[in-house]
Design an enzyme around this catalytic site. Sequence first.
Site, PDB file in Angstrom:
ATOM      1  N   LYS A   1       0.876  -1.186   0.000  1.00  0.00           N
ATOM      2  CA  LYS A   1       0.000   0.000   0.000  1.00  0.00           C
ATOM      3  C   LYS A   1       0.906   1.227   0.000  1.00  0.00           C
ATOM      4  O   LYS A   1       1.491   1.580   1.019  1.00  0.00           O
ATOM      5  CB  LYS A   1      -0.880  -0.019   1.267  1.00  0.00           C
ATOM      6  CG  LYS A   1      -2.188   0.722   1.166  1.00  0.00           C
ATOM      7  CD  LYS A   1      -2.201   2.228   1.224  1.00  0.00           C
ATOM      8  CE  LYS A   1      -1.671   3.004   2.361  1.00  0.00           C
ATOM      9  NZ  LYS A   1      -1.516   4.440   1.951  1.00  0.00           N
TER      10      LYS A   1
ATOM     11  N   GLU B   1       9.766   1.408  10.770  1.00  0.00           N
ATOM     12  CA  GLU B   1      10.841   2.399  10.583  1.00  0.00           C
ATOM     13  C   GLU B   1      10.178   3.751  10.744  1.00  0.00           C
ATOM     14  O   GLU B   1       9.377   4.159   9.910  1.00  0.00           O
ATOM     15  CB  GLU B   1      11.442   2.288   9.176  1.00  0.00           C
ATOM     16  CG  GLU B   1      12.127   0.983   8.882  1.00  0.00           C
ATOM     17  CD  GLU B   1      13.436   0.809   9.611  1.00  0.00           C
ATOM     18  OE1 GLU B   1      13.932   1.768  10.239  1.00  0.00           O
ATOM     19  OE2 GLU B   1      13.959  -0.310   9.563  1.00  0.00           O
TER      20      GLU B   1
END
Length: 491
Positions: free
Chosen positions: A189, A264
Amino acid sequence: MAHEKAIEAAKAFVKDVKLSHLIGGKWVPSRSEQTFDVINPATEERLATVSGGGADDIDLAVKAARNAFEGSSWNSISPHERTRHLLKIADLIERNAEEMAAIQSLENGMPYTSSLYVTKNMADVFRYYAGWTTKLYGRTHPTESGVTSYSMREPLGVVGAIIPWNGPILYICWKLATALATGNTVVLKPAEQAPLTALRFGELILESGLPPGVINIVTGLGETAGAALVAHPGVNKITFTGSTAVGKNIMSVASQTLKKVSLELGGKSPVIVFPDADLEKAIPTILMGFSGNSGQACTAGTRVFIHESIYEEVTAKVSAAAKQIKVGMPFDPTTQMGPLTSREQFDRVTGYISIGKNEGANIKTGGERVGQKGFFVQPTIFTEVKDQMRIAKEEIFGPVAAFMKFTDEAEVIKRANESEYGLAASIWSKNNHNANAVAKAMKAGIVWINTAFELDPVAPFGGYKSSGIGRELGAESIDDFTQMKTIVNRY
Ligand code: NAP
Ligand code: MG
């Protein structure tokens, strides 16, 4: 391809984008009626309209990824064959690098020369992981006679990859190369501001002959498509890059289905300049460290601690160099800094510049919008910054740095580590012994000595503290995309 031709090809691709997702090896019309516009941040004009995929589209994509995973064409094929697939993708990235880079520049404003440099490097990420397919070792375990005990490394299954807009090509390659090398299948996505690079990547995947369903791509908004992927019980892992706030939400939602997560997240990375630093090298790198990609980098070095004996000199030199930076259109080859990627980001960055002024910091250079159209902002340096100010603590994600003075090593180590983040740090000193001692004291996932921004797929990358969980790149990300099975055989 010549650059002009590639840029034309990129514009033609963008113009023709369809309202469809890559599912099960085909472009499938979206189940959702929703659409959203992608804006060129350099002109504020609409580039394309893409589908705002919803839970139904995500469900189809997850099922396609599951079929591909359970079928015979991917996880159970010879690892050599998987290597060949990854190498083919690498070659296609390289062959189409100019066009891919141009699409990325159109949608996120990155100067084309930087975009091309990054894109070409990404072919090597696929090549690095292509070599791993044949090295996913297990162990034999010492045990009594009459028993064999061994372990083997297996993929997790379906991986949901959710990426941000500041470097779509880089995040696609970091996440997908590892997922594929380890035998997983993927639903990607991309970010709403920059989905077009991902769609072009989908075409390369089809061209590469990867078995259908191994990589699926659904465009859509975070709160709909992204949230549906995170909640889906058929997804085994989420690999996410983006803001700390969304990362926390993902971890919490993923706990309901006990998905693995790697995150992250943000950063507020310190740069420490000791009196013996090689200033000729340090000055341009410090500047690039907070202004590269218009400061829209998680590793941006935005808290610059300079020893008091050289503070005036370094501040003056970096400011002078910042004034020379050419802020301009992404496809102008003389441009060094493009626009911020979105109106939202522009408001955020200019908002922080006002906050800095109100907090009593001094603008040494920059601080203004460039031009009247497009989301361009000057590289900005604040001096007289106190550690407690918001501009010294919070991630701005724009070309804005806080320059601060320090007196001694112990003090600067303490101040550099006083952050909720811990992604990166950089240290400037000719004394390697000292610099390594300071590097060891940094609470950060990567520490650069006399350099910055250097990332190579051979070495792990990821954050301490609120900068993330898990590691990408290197051997470590193999662990994050696999699980161990032990087999005990009594005979
Ligand atoms: P973001 O809003 O966190 O978006 C990142 C991705 O997550 C996008 O694809 C987004 O979709 C999606 N998303 C948003 N809400 C979601 C939800 N509830 N469930 C699932 N997915 C969701 O961040 P951003 O605005 O793109 O990027 C800026 C921030 O990302 C900065 O703060 C920066 O620190 C961080 N960042 C970190 C790194 C790193 O490597 N550590 C790299 C780049 C950026 P939408 O696009 O529709 O919102
Ligand atoms: Mg967002």
